[in-house]
Design an enzyme around this catalytic site. Structure first.
Site, mmCIF file in Angstrom:
data_model
loop_
_atom_site.group_PDB
_atom_site.id
_atom_site.type_symbol
_atom_site.label_atom_id
_atom_site.label_comp_id
_atom_site.label_asym_id
_atom_site.label_seq_id
_atom_site.Cartn_x
_atom_site.Cartn_y
_atom_site.Cartn_z
ATOM 1 N N ARG A 81 -1.701 40.600 7.605
ATOM 2 C CA ARG A 81 -0.374 39.972 6.747
ATOM 3 C C ARG A 81 0.317 38.924 8.070
ATOM 4 O O ARG A 81 0.256 39.529 8.953
ATOM 5 C CB ARG A 81 0.240 40.488 5.890
ATOM 6 C CG ARG A 81 -0.661 41.056 4.727
ATOM 7 C CD ARG A 81 0.361 42.048 3.857
ATOM 8 N NE ARG A 81 -0.643 42.659 2.723
ATOM 9 C CZ ARG A 81 -0.629 42.359 1.562
ATOM 10 N NH1 ARG A 81 0.035 41.410 1.135
ATOM 11 N NH2 ARG A 81 -1.513 43.003 0.709
ATOM 12 N N THR A 129 1.132 48.638 5.793
ATOM 13 C CA THR A 129 0.171 47.742 5.047
ATOM 14 C C THR A 129 0.828 47.790 3.409
ATOM 15 O O THR A 129 1.490 48.775 2.879
ATOM 16 C CB THR A 129 -1.166 48.651 4.741
ATOM 17 O OG1 THR A 129 -2.053 47.796 3.739
ATOM 18 C CG2 THR A 129 -1.042 49.877 4.294
ATOM 19 N N ALA A 130 0.459 46.771 2.922
ATOM 20 C CA ALA A 130 0.929 46.541 1.504
ATOM 21 C C ALA A 130 -0.331 47.041 0.584
ATOM 22 O O ALA A 130 -0.456 46.650 -0.631
ATOM 23 C CB ALA A 130 1.633 45.129 0.972
ATOM 24 N N SER A 131 -1.331 47.206 1.187
ATOM 25 C CA SER A 131 -2.589 47.425 0.477
ATOM 26 C C SER A 131 -3.166 46.386 -0.403
ATOM 27 O O SER A 131 -3.225 45.159 0.029
ATOM 28 C CB SER A 131 -2.643 48.699 -0.286
ATOM 29 O OG SER A 131 -3.733 48.981 -0.897
ATOM 30 N N HIS A 132 -3.202 46.364 -1.593
ATOM 31 C CA HIS A 132 -3.882 45.391 -2.721
ATOM 32 C C HIS A 132 -2.492 44.492 -3.080
ATOM 33 O O HIS A 132 -2.758 43.500 -3.947
ATOM 34 C CB HIS A 132 -4.555 45.961 -3.879
ATOM 35 C CG HIS A 132 -3.994 46.864 -4.675
ATOM 36 N ND1 HIS A 132 -3.293 48.243 -4.140
ATOM 37 C CD2 HIS A 132 -3.026 46.756 -5.760
ATOM 38 C CE1 HIS A 132 -2.696 48.666 -5.103
ATOM 39 N NE2 HIS A 132 -2.659 47.878 -6.170
#
Length: 489
Positions: A81, A129-132
């Site tokens: 990101r 991470t913010a994953s999905h």
């Protein structure tokens, strides 16, 4: 791994952004990881404070013998990101200030960070991470002992350490912190996945990554084992120009379906933003929810390992209990709490062979995996299953399951500070209905399971689940019926 390159370096002085007043919204500390909207709910200075808090509690949680002998060490990585590297560096400042030796593996998938714990014999991990979640979100997945990630109790300890005494009040700074750059962990992670025989037959696979981090890994791994790959949005682009990389998103799955049909592929895989989940479309373009895939994989494993034990999350299909082939092989499945951390921990405790979660997390113990969730490893297991069952197709295997009618996983909005109360009231309501003999769909309530939210099963096997999302302001609702679509709806 002696051939992993470790470069010792020092980080530059903290940028001006880190000197701002810390911002950390309390509700970002979730059940087993942490997630916030960057700038609105946490800023870089707040992320440094999170690093201070994490570093403080890890001195309590990590193996004390390892700390005394080698100084405390932690793996850190970040997803693709626009802001993740900055967030990671802010977190690293806090970890170093609390005496941690940080091993930075750079751009990574969450399973790559978990793999690095084993490869470098490092006990702790913090994966940014913010994953999905959609763009704008950030977060951290943390662990103090591989292959486990934080429990609810450990997250609560972190929250209290960070928030309860004026942010830095409970934090103890320590000397000895250092920074090491690990230059080639991605290569070692992919080499580990591909250190196996190639596929014995031709398989065409569509690989959808939604322009997320998995695009740097999944095509290479599947190609290396001999699959004929068709990439779909595998170029890394942190703006996510087509859709958010989420294998439960119908937009992503419909795009994958169209590509599978257009290319006449054998199977399609969809990976989420940090690569720990996998969604599946069969050769007829049908979306197969991960719990049904879990039943097929359980059949595949149980055929060679009699009386195999499996774990399924509470959102998963009832076929784990009723499938005649699993019964024939003596396989046993227990339902458990939804959430990657809960599932990993229960798999580790019970020594079950594999765990399956409807959201697309797949967990494999030895000899298949190391106990953590890895979407790419799940794709490899499915390729092996397909190759072993040729000439039967993925559609043939899916059609061999007893039919049920299942809803997608629905996520109606519910504020973080209200969702648990809503579920508690729903639980009390359905427990009262069962106790008083009230009916739903003209049937008695057969049982009410409250291991994670409330799962209501009717006399004919139709069931529904309501629980609070662990990582977003929403509820989670799932319904399935072995009788017909009308009962499901």
């Amino acid at each position: 791994m002696s051939n992993i390159t470790i470069n010792k370096a020092t980080l530059n002085k903290a940028p001006a952004a880190l000197t701002d007043k810390p911002l950390i919204a309390p509700f970002g500390f979730r059940e087993y990881d942490a997630r916030w909207l960057l700038d609105d709910e946490i800023n870089l200075s707040g992320m440094r404070i999170l690093g201070l808090g994490l570093g403080t509690i890890l001195h309590e949680l990590a193996n004390i013998d390892e700390i005394e002998a080698n100084h405390p060490r932690i793996i850190v990585g970040h997803d693709f990101r626009a802001y993740s590297q900055s967030v990671k560096e802010a977190l690293i400042y806090g970890l170093i200030e609390t005496g941690w030796q940080v091993y930075d593996i750079g751009l990574a998938l969450s399973p790559m960070a978990y793999f690095a714990q084993f490869a470098l014999n490092v006990p702790c991990v913090a994966m940014v991470t913010a994953s999905h979640n959609e763009n704008g979100w950030t977060g951290v997945k943390m662990g103090a002992k591989p292959p486990l990630t934080f429990s609810t109790e450990e997250m609560d300890l972190l929250r209290r350490t960070v928030l309860e005494s004026g942010l830095e009040g409970k934090i103890k700074k320590r000397a000895g912190g250092a920074y090491f750059s690990i230059a080639n962990m991605a290569d070692h992670y992919m080499a580990d996945l591909t250190a196996r025989p190639k596929l014995p037959c031709h398989l065409k696979t569509v690989i959808a990554c939604g322009n997320g981090t998995a695009g740097a890994f999944a095509p290479h791994v599947l190609s290396a084992i001999g699959a004929d790959i068709v990439p779909l949005h595998c170029e890394l682009d942190h703006s996510f120009p087509h859709y958010n990389p989420n294998p439960e998103s119908l937009k992503m799955l419909h795009d994958l379906r169209d590509k599978v049909l257009a290319t006449q592929a054998d199977i399609g895989f969809a990976f989420d933003g940090d690569g720990d989940r996998c969604g599946i479309v069969d050769n007829q373009g049908r979306i197969i929810f991960a719990d049904k895939i879990g039943v097929l994989l359980a059949r595949h494993f149980a055929a060679t390992q009699k009386h195999a034990r499996f774990i399924a999350d509470i959102k998963s299909t009832g076929l784990f209990m009723s499938d005649p082939i699993l019964k024939k092989h003596g396989a046993q499945t227990a339902y458990w709490k939804t959430g990657h951390s809960y599932m990993k921990r229960h798999l580790h405790t019970t020594k079950a062979l594999a765990g399956f979660e409807k959201s697309g997390h797949f967990f494999f113990n030895a000899p298949i995996g190391r106990g953590y969730d890895d979407g790419i490893l799940a794709a490899l297991a499915l390729c092996d299953m397909l190759a072993q069952n040729k000439p039967h197709s993925m559609a043939d295997l899916y059609d061999s399951l007893p039919q049920t009618w299942s809803s997608p996983t629905m996520a109606p909005y519910c504020a973080d500070d209200k969702k648990y109360d809503v579920v508690a009231r729903a639980t009390a309501y359905f427990e009262k209905c069962q106790k008083e003999g009230k009916q739903l769909l003209g049937q008695a309530i057969h049982n009410v399971v409250t291991v994670n939210g409330v799962r209501i099963t009717l006399a004919d096997g139709t069931w529904g689940l309501i629980r609070a999302s662990s990582n977003k302001p929403s509820l989670v609702v799932v319904v399935e019926s072995p009788i017909g679509e009308q009962n499901m709806r």
